[in-house]
Write a protein that holds these residues in place. Structure first.
Motif, short mmCIF file in Angstrom:
data_model
loop_
_atom_site.label_atom_id
_atom_site.label_comp_id
_atom_site.label_asym_id
_atom_site.label_seq_id
_atom_site.Cartn_x
_atom_site.Cartn_y
_atom_site.Cartn_z
N PHE A 90 0.70 -1.22 0.04
CA PHE A 90 0.04 -0.10 0.11
C PHE A 90 1.26 1.34 -0.06
N GLU A 94 1.38 4.46 -3.06
CA GLU A 94 1.23 5.75 -2.70
C GLU A 94 2.54 6.58 -3.07
N GLU A 142 -7.37 10.03 2.19
CA GLU A 142 -7.57 9.13 1.20
C GLU A 142 -9.07 9.55 0.69
N GLU A 172 -7.27 4.88 -5.25
CA GLU A 172 -7.73 5.34 -3.99
C GLU A 172 -9.01 4.65 -3.49
N HIS A 175 -7.93 1.89 -1.87
CA HIS A 175 -7.33 2.31 -0.47
C HIS A 175 -8.42 2.57 0.62
FE LIG Z 1 -4.33 6.30 -1.07
#
Ligand SMILES: [Fe+2]
Ligand SMILES: [Fe+2]
Length: 261
Positions: A90, A94, A142, A172, A175
């Motif tokens: 993750f 980013e 986010e 996103e 996420h």
């Molecule tokens: Fe993100």
């Protein structure tokens, strides 16, 4: 408090193993960004969006050391080793976003930012507590990113920037769900009062963050056809969607995680 409405038919959150698979596959999914070393922004676009992109680029570039340590400790305590590895991927995702924006700014001949007060405040907030706090603060960014990149895509005719926004938006969305579900897992068994208190604190932070983002990025957002009110409403709509996903009462918990992935 009214009974929460499940985000979909009540199901368990997606397991760490499934998330790990998703992040692994996504890491090798082609970017489909038509890169060029030449500027692609019009003068008006450049004026409206470059300062804003510089700040978001910095925000995307965190090394995530605190989050990773918290995830590692959590994995040790719970035996959920796949979660720690997923967090590593993750964070890389980013950083990939930061790399896209850095490359884009480079082609525009714009320097990167190394520090802003908003970014410093945000990083310090994430470090205030353990995994739950780190995720709750991170989710604020986010969720706002979902609104921001949608507006940024509308703000430009640059095929490069539009493709970057498209890819980041796709990432996103996952996420937000990934982080919100983990909050639900961490909050499982908490009382209604405790859940309400946590959500109220998140709402407070989110409202403040929306105000700061509008103040710092209003030019870009207005160019992306958002008024103050529309930005505010879009932000809260996205927050409320995520709030359902972070509520442990919206899931069934019998058996292992992942039954519904
Ligand atoms: Fe993100
Ligand atoms: Fe990102």
């Amino acid at each position: 408090m009214p009974a929460p409405v499940p985000p979909s038919a009540a199901s368990a959150p997606i397991s760490s193993e499934r998330w790990l698979d998703r992040f692994r596959v996504n890491a090798t999914t082609p970017d489909r960004i038509p890169w060029t070393d030449l500027p692609t922004l019009s003068p008006a676009e450049r004026k409206a969006v470059t300062e804003s992109i510089r700040e978001f680029q910095l925000g995307e570039s965190s090394e995530g050391r605190h989050l990773q340590s918290a995830a590692d400790r959590y994995a040790l305590t719970t035996g959920d080793a796949a979660y720690a590895t997923t967090i590593r991927l993750f964070i890389r995702e980013e950083q990939r976003h930061a790399a896209y924006l850095a490359r884009f700014l480079g082609a525009e001949g714009v320097m990167l930012k190394t520090r802003t007060w908003a970014d410093s405040v945000f990083r310090n907030l994430r470090h205030l507590g353990e995994l739950e706090t780190a995720i709750a603060v991170l989710l604020t960014a986010e969720i706002i990113a979902q609104v921001y990149y949608l507006a940024l895509r509308r703000a430009t005719g640059s095929r490069v920037l539009r493709a970057i926004c498209r890819r980041i938006l796709a990432d996103e969305a996952a996420h937000v769900r990934f982080q919100a579900e983990r909050l639900a897992i961490l909050r499982r068994g908490r009382t209604t009062v405790s859940l309400m208190l946590r959500l109220s604190l998140q709402r407070l932070l989110f409202g403040l963050a929306l105000a700061v983002v509008w103040h710092n990025h209003g030019d870009a957002l207005r160019r992306g056809r958002l008024s103050t009110l529309e930005f505010w409403r879009a932000g809260w709509r996205a927050f409320e969607r995520a709030a359902e996903q972070m509520d442990p009462r919206c899931y069934t918990w019998d058996g292992d995680l992942d039954s519904a992935a």
